[in-house]
Write a protein that holds these residues in place. Structure first.
Motif, PDB file in Angstrom:
ATOM      1  N   PRO A 297       0.786  -1.243   0.000  1.00 54.53           N
ATOM      2  CA  PRO A 297       0.000   0.000   0.000  1.00 54.53           C
ATOM      3  C   PRO A 297       0.814   1.288   0.000  1.00 54.53           C
ATOM      4  O   PRO A 297       0.251   2.367  -0.048  1.00 54.53           O
ATOM      5  N   SER A 298       2.140   1.196   0.034  1.00 51.45           N
ATOM      6  CA  SER A 298       2.953   2.407   0.159  1.00 51.45           C
ATOM      7  C   SER A 298       2.868   3.250  -1.117  1.00 51.45           C
ATOM      8  O   SER A 298       2.699   2.719  -2.212  1.00 51.45           O
ATOM      9  N   PRO A 299       3.024   4.581  -0.974  1.00 48.74           N
ATOM     10  CA  PRO A 299       3.031   5.443  -2.163  1.00 48.74           C
ATOM     11  C   PRO A 299       4.105   5.021  -3.164  1.00 48.74           C
ATOM     12  O   PRO A 299       3.895   5.113  -4.371  1.00 48.74           O
ATOM     13  N   GLU A 300       5.229   4.523  -2.675  1.00 46.55           N
ATOM     14  CA  GLU A 300       6.329   4.125  -3.572  1.00 46.55           C
ATOM     15  C   GLU A 300       5.881   3.030  -4.533  1.00 46.55           C
ATOM     16  O   GLU A 300       6.316   2.964  -5.670  1.00 46.55           O
ATOM     17  N   THR A 301       5.032   2.147  -4.069  1.00 44.15           N
ATOM     18  CA  THR A 301       4.520   1.075  -4.932  1.00 44.15           C
ATOM     19  C   THR A 301       3.278   1.528  -5.685  1.00 44.15           C
ATOM     20  O   THR A 301       3.135   1.282  -6.883  1.00 44.15           O
ATOM     21  N   PHE A 303       1.898   4.675  -6.342  1.00 44.48           N
ATOM     22  CA  PHE A 303       1.860   5.827  -7.259  1.00 44.48           C
ATOM     23  C   PHE A 303       2.302   5.459  -8.682  1.00 44.48           C
ATOM     24  O   PHE A 303       1.630   5.826  -9.648  1.00 44.48           O
ATOM     25  N   PRO A 304       3.443   4.741  -8.841  1.00 43.12           N
ATOM     26  CA  PRO A 304       3.831   4.370 -10.207  1.00 43.12           C
ATOM     27  C   PRO A 304       2.791   3.482 -10.898  1.00 43.12           C
ATOM     28  O   PRO A 304       2.589   3.583 -12.113  1.00 43.12           O
ATOM     29  N   LEU A 305       2.104   2.640 -10.105  1.00 44.47           N
ATOM     30  CA  LEU A 305       1.063   1.782 -10.698  1.00 44.47           C
ATOM     31  C   LEU A 305      -0.119   2.623 -11.174  1.00 44.47           C
ATOM     32  O   LEU A 305      -0.703   2.362 -12.229  1.00 44.47           O
ATOM     33  N   ILE A 306      -0.482   3.622 -10.363  1.00 39.45           N
ATOM     34  CA  ILE A 306      -1.598   4.501 -10.736  1.00 39.45           C
ATOM     35  C   ILE A 306      -1.288   5.177 -12.064  1.00 39.45           C
ATOM     36  O   ILE A 306      -2.112   5.222 -12.981  1.00 39.45           O
ATOM     37  N   GLU A 307      -0.050   5.653 -12.168  1.00 37.11           N
ATOM     38  CA  GLU A 307       0.346   6.363 -13.384  1.00 37.11           C
ATOM     39  C   GLU A 307       0.378   5.423 -14.585  1.00 37.11           C
ATOM     40  O   GLU A 307      -0.188   5.693 -15.631  1.00 37.11           O
ATOM     41  N   ARG A 308       1.014   4.275 -14.395  1.00 35.21           N
ATOM     42  CA  ARG A 308       1.193   3.346 -15.519  1.00 35.21           C
ATOM     43  C   ARG A 308      -0.109   2.742 -15.998  1.00 35.21           C
ATOM     44  O   ARG A 308      -0.351   2.579 -17.176  1.00 35.21           O
ATOM     45  N   GLU A 309      -1.006   2.397 -15.031  1.00 34.75           N
ATOM     46  CA  GLU A 309      -2.234   1.686 -15.390  1.00 34.75           C
ATOM     47  C   GLU A 309      -3.433   2.620 -15.552  1.00 34.75           C
ATOM     48  O   GLU A 309      -4.531   2.169 -15.826  1.00 34.75           O
ATOM     49  N   GLY A 310      -3.229   3.910 -15.338  1.00 32.45           N
ATOM     50  CA  GLY A 310      -4.331   4.863 -15.492  1.00 32.45           C
ATOM     51  C   GLY A 310      -5.455   4.609 -14.495  1.00 32.45           C
ATOM     52  O   GLY A 310      -6.642   4.647 -14.851  1.00 32.45           O
ATOM     53  N   VAL A 311      -5.070   4.369 -13.243  1.00 33.46           N
ATOM     54  CA  VAL A 311      -6.067   4.071 -12.204  1.00 33.46           C
ATOM     55  C   VAL A 311      -6.989   5.270 -12.008  1.00 33.46           C
ATOM     56  O   VAL A 311      -6.532   6.413 -11.913  1.00 33.46           O
ATOM     57  N   THR A 312      -8.310   5.007 -11.953  1.00 35.28           N
ATOM     58  CA  THR A 312      -9.284   6.097 -11.796  1.00 35.28           C
ATOM     59  C   THR A 312      -9.875   6.163 -10.395  1.00 35.28           C
ATOM     60  O   THR A 312     -10.415   7.190 -10.004  1.00 35.28           O
ATOM     61  N   ILE A 313      -9.824   5.048  -9.650  1.00 29.19           N
ATOM     62  CA  ILE A 313     -10.524   5.004  -8.365  1.00 29.19           C
ATOM     63  C   ILE A 313      -9.847   3.999  -7.433  1.00 29.19           C
ATOM     64  O   ILE A 313      -9.366   2.953  -7.885  1.00 29.19           O
ATOM     65  N   THR A 314      -9.796   4.344  -6.150  1.00 30.20           N
ATOM     66  CA  THR A 314      -9.258   3.399  -5.176  1.00 30.20           C
ATOM     67  C   THR A 314      -9.842   3.695  -3.800  1.00 30.20           C
ATOM     68  O   THR A 314     -10.525   4.698  -3.620  1.00 30.20           O
ATOM     69  N   PRO A 319      -5.179   6.122   7.825  1.00 29.71           N
ATOM     70  CA  PRO A 319      -3.722   6.276   7.945  1.00 29.71           C
ATOM     71  C   PRO A 319      -3.002   6.226   6.595  1.00 29.71           C
ATOM     72  O   PRO A 319      -2.028   6.940   6.384  1.00 29.71           O
ATOM     73  N   LEU A 320      -3.500   5.390   5.688  1.00 28.75           N
ATOM     74  CA  LEU A 320      -2.877   5.331   4.363  1.00 28.75           C
ATOM     75  C   LEU A 320      -3.173   6.589   3.578  1.00 28.75           C
ATOM     76  O   LEU A 320      -2.308   7.107   2.859  1.00 28.75           O
ATOM     77  N   ALA A 321      -4.392   7.104   3.728  1.00 31.89           N
ATOM     78  CA  ALA A 321      -4.732   8.352   3.031  1.00 31.89           C
ATOM     79  C   ALA A 321      -3.781   9.461   3.488  1.00 31.89           C
ATOM     80  O   ALA A 321      -3.309  10.258   2.670  1.00 31.89           O
ATOM     81  N   LEU A 322      -3.464   9.491   4.785  1.00 32.14           N
ATOM     82  CA  LEU A 322      -2.533  10.506   5.303  1.00 32.14           C
ATOM     83  C   LEU A 322      -1.150  10.346   4.675  1.00 32.14           C
ATOM     84  O   LEU A 322      -0.507  11.311   4.281  1.00 32.14           O
ATOM     85  N   LEU A 323      -0.720   9.094   4.590  1.00 29.19           N
ATOM     86  CA  LEU A 323       0.590   8.795   4.010  1.00 29.19           C
ATOM     87  C   LEU A 323       0.647   9.234   2.540  1.00 29.19           C
ATOM     88  O   LEU A 323       1.637   9.814   2.086  1.00 29.19           O
ATOM     89  N   TRP A 324      -0.416   8.952   1.815  1.00 27.14           N
ATOM     90  CA  TRP A 324      -0.487   9.326   0.399  1.00 27.14           C
ATOM     91  C   TRP A 324      -0.513  10.854   0.250  1.00 27.14           C
ATOM     92  O   TRP A 324       0.116  11.407  -0.651  1.00 27.14           O
ATOM     93  N   LEU A 325      -1.247  11.515   1.141  1.00 23.20           N
ATOM     94  CA  LEU A 325      -1.311  12.979   1.090  1.00 23.20           C
ATOM     95  C   LEU A 325       0.088  13.570   1.284  1.00 23.20           C
ATOM     96  O   LEU A 325       0.499  14.474   0.556  1.00 23.20           O
ATOM     97  N   GLU A 326       0.810  13.037   2.254  1.00 21.87           N
ATOM     98  CA  GLU A 326       2.166  13.547   2.514  1.00 21.87           C
ATOM     99  C   GLU A 326       3.073  13.323   1.311  1.00 21.87           C
ATOM    100  O   GLU A 326       3.814  14.211   0.902  1.00 21.87           O
ATOM    101  N   ALA A 327       3.005  12.117   0.740  1.00 19.29           N
ATOM    102  CA  ALA A 327       3.873  11.796  -0.404  1.00 19.29           C
ATOM    103  C   ALA A 327       3.534  12.684  -1.601  1.00 19.29           C
ATOM    104  O   ALA A 327       4.431  13.176  -2.295  1.00 19.29           O
ATOM    105  N   ALA A 328       2.239  12.913  -1.826  1.00 15.30           N
ATOM    106  CA  ALA A 328       1.831  13.744  -2.969  1.00 15.30           C
ATOM    107  C   ALA A 328       2.238  15.193  -2.738  1.00 15.30           C
ATOM    108  O   ALA A 328       2.654  15.889  -3.674  1.00 15.30           O
TER     109      ALA A 328
END
Ligand code: OOB
Length: 583
Positions: A297-301, A303-314, A319-328
């Motif tokens: 679930p880490s942003p490091e794993t 985020f690149p998948l979202i970009e490569r696969e064109g993810v639209t929804i998750t 706690p993970l949302a907080l982690l993603w917010l910080e990374a973004a």
């Protein structure tokens, strides 16, 4: 509470697991919807007579070549990503179903499924759905205590595992559980050395072969057993039918704006109700979209998948949302794009999402937030895509269905007006009428007219949205992972130095809550008390999911009591919160 109980002990009237017919066994533990409700839900068009097997079959016929499942951590090769079309997933489900049948697995049989986020999860689950055998959805974090209980309590005939995952050898666990569970005939190992068990890859056979036919499940049948977050000594199992669950999928798909262009990233453990159905992987397949599996679930794993696969929804827990917010935010500060441009909707639920964090979602992640307040027992609330921002960031949404009945009541079950905080009770077309094979729990968890007592304290706004204000159930919500206090207290009580134990939540800026175990030692151990770390090690050593090990242990001479002499957990929570703010 000072009496030690072992798993299974507080279950009354255990089901007769010697009954010959597996379907009868499932039915004997199942509380059906009363006929007049079932008729109403059918007449309203909620229950349409679909099954998971027919759903996949229809989608595969309508758009065979569209990608259904993407597994980036697939087999060896230059690009190890596996991409299964709908036709491929359908064919694999057929072959898996035929192979499972050929090995004697029948409609109504229970199979504990404990797989990581891999494509095999869907092959196995749809294979089981197709023959009407019931997956029992274990989480990867579960260990001996939980798994042995699920297998014994459900009389499971099968257990599906990875070989080694996250440094843990599931094969050893399976060997131990199998030795103790007479019903458990099949251990199927996905990937890697099967270590004396059956490789999952050896199971699928040509469905045209002999011995592969069998009766198909019916829409009103129990499709699987989901796990409850629980507040009692042992987890309870939740029987969900094809009809009711598929209705919740259809409703979720609509409310989350999903269609065949949707690409859903499975970040949380695939078997959990949230990433499974809100709208999750199954909702996405219902809509004809694409499911992408995220191994970490880490942003490091992710985020690149979202970009490569064109993810639209998750969907994420807070706690993970907080982690993603910080990374973004870090990426934005670096001046570059976040790489999350394809993301349209982020669902956050499982635990309360703070208003402050909720406000950051749109500006930082560039997508629409949908809060989800759901439960494996049924009821799911969503903020709507067109709700005003204030509603989205300050409420946990409103129910999926016009036929979800929601009551907010006081301690005497009297209805409260909007705006007042009280106990949430609910009944509806996808909320269970009873836990599986748990008559004593059911008497306490459901009203006589079938409302489920959620244990949540909520208030309803004038717009019908719910705001979660707290919890009456004896549970700690550790960032979406649920810990039943009684279960952990029982483990602590098994320690020779422990006279009594009370587990409560303590505030935590990241997880929202963590667990604090208050312990009273036996007289003879008070002079030389064990260290906190020893008690934690002891609990871990009992073989249970790591997230259940107490985060902190506090020794006291006695517990504060309520007016009627029960342990006052309210006072203990206040005490530890005060300790944390002053330290
Ligand atoms: C989801 O399901 P469970 O079964 O793991 O846990 C249900 C409980 C609820 O009764 C409530 O206590 C808590 O989790 N919860 C929330 C929440 N969402 C769930 N508490 C506050 N705010 C929220 N947004 O957790 C689940 C199932 C389907 C969709 C989403 C979550």
């Amino acid at each position: 509470m000072s009496e030690s109980t072992t798993p299974g002990e507080n279950v009354t009237e255990p089901l007769d697991l010697d009954r010959a017919d597996p379907v009868e066994r499932v039915l004997a533990g199942f509380t059906p919807y009363p006929a007049e409700f079932a008729e109403r839900y059918r007449a309203a068009g909620h229950w349409r007579g679909e099954t998971f097997g027919s759903m996949l079959r229809e989608r595969a016929a309508a758009h065979p070549d569209r990608i259904a499942v993407v597994d980036p951590a697939g087999g060896p090769g230059e690009d190890p990503t596996r991409r299964w079309t709908y036709a491929e997933l359908d064919r694999r489900a057929d072959r898996m179903a035929a192979g499972l049948r050929a090995r004697g697995i029948r409609r109504g049989d229970r199979v504990v499924v404990q797989l990581p986020n891999t494509a095999e999860f869907f092959e196995v689950v749809f294979g089981l759905f197709r023959i009407g055998a019931l997956p029992v959805f274990a989480l990867p974090a579960h260990r001996y205590t939980e798994i042995s209980y699920f297998c014994a309590f459900t009389g499971a005939v099968g257990y599906v595992i990875p070989a080694v995952e996250g440094g843990f050898d599931y094969r050893e666990l399976a060997t131990r559980v199998q030795a103790e569970t007479p019903s458990l005939r099949h251990v199927l190992v996905s990937g890697g050395d099967p270590g004396g068990h059956t490789p999952l890859a050896a199971v699928p056979v040509d469905p045209a072969g002999a011995g592969a036919e069998g009766p198909e499940p019916r829409p009103g049948d129990v499709a699987f057993l989901q796990l409850s977050g629980g507040s009692t000594g042992v987890p309870k199992l939740i029987p969900r039918t094809h009809d009711d669950y598929i209705y919740s999928l259809r409703g979720s798909v609509e409310l989350c704006g999903q269609d065949e262009r949707s690409v859903y990233l499975v970040v949380l453990p695939a078997a959990h109700n949230f990433p499974l159905s809100s709208p999750g992987s199954l909702g996405t397949l219902y809509a004809g979209g694409r499911v992408v599996l995220c191994p970490q679930p880490s942003p490091e794993t992710a985020f690149p998948l979202i970009e490569r696969e064109g993810v639209t929804i998750t969907g994420l827990v807070p706690p993970l949302a907080l982690l993603w917010l910080e990374a973004a935010e870090r990426r934005r500060e670096g001046g570059g794009p976040t790489g999350l441009e394809s993301l349209e909707v982020l669902l956050v639920g499982g635990a309360k999402f703070s208003e402050e964090a909720a406000r950051r979602v749109r500006p930082v992640l560039g997508c629409t937030l949908q809060q989800v307040f759901g439960m494996a027992e049924g009821l799911v609330n969503y903020t709507r895509l067109d709700d005003p921002e204030e509603v989205v960031v300050t409420t946990q949404g409103r129910p999926i269905s016009p036929d979800d009945e929601v009551r907010v009541v006081d301690d005497q079950d009297q209805d409260l007006p909007d705006g007042a905080t009280g106990h949430l009770l609910t009944r509806g077309p996808y909320t269970i009428r009873g836990y599986w094979n748990a008559p004593a729990h059911n008497a306490a968890s459901f009203t006589t007219d079938g409302f489920y007592r959620t244990g949540d304290l909520v208030r309803r706004t004038a717009t019908g949205h719910l705001v979660v204000e707290g919890r009456a159930k004896d549970q700690i919500n550790r960032g979406g992972e649920k810990v039943a206090a009684e279960e952990i207290e029982n483990h602590l009580l098994a320690h020779p130095a422990v006279h009594d134990a009370a587990v409560v939540s303590m505030p935590d800026p990241y997880l929202g809550e963590r667990t604090c175990a208050y312990v009273v030692l036996r007289e003879e151990h008070r002079a030389r008390p064990p260290k906190s770390v020893e008690l934690k090690r002891f609990v871990r050593g009992r073989g249970l999911a790591d997230f259940k090990v107490p985060d902190r242990v506090e020794f006291v001479d006695a517990f504060p009591a309520t007016g009627i002499g029960k342990v006052s957990k309210k006072d203990l929570r206040a005490a530890i919160a005060a300790t944390l703010t002053t330290s």
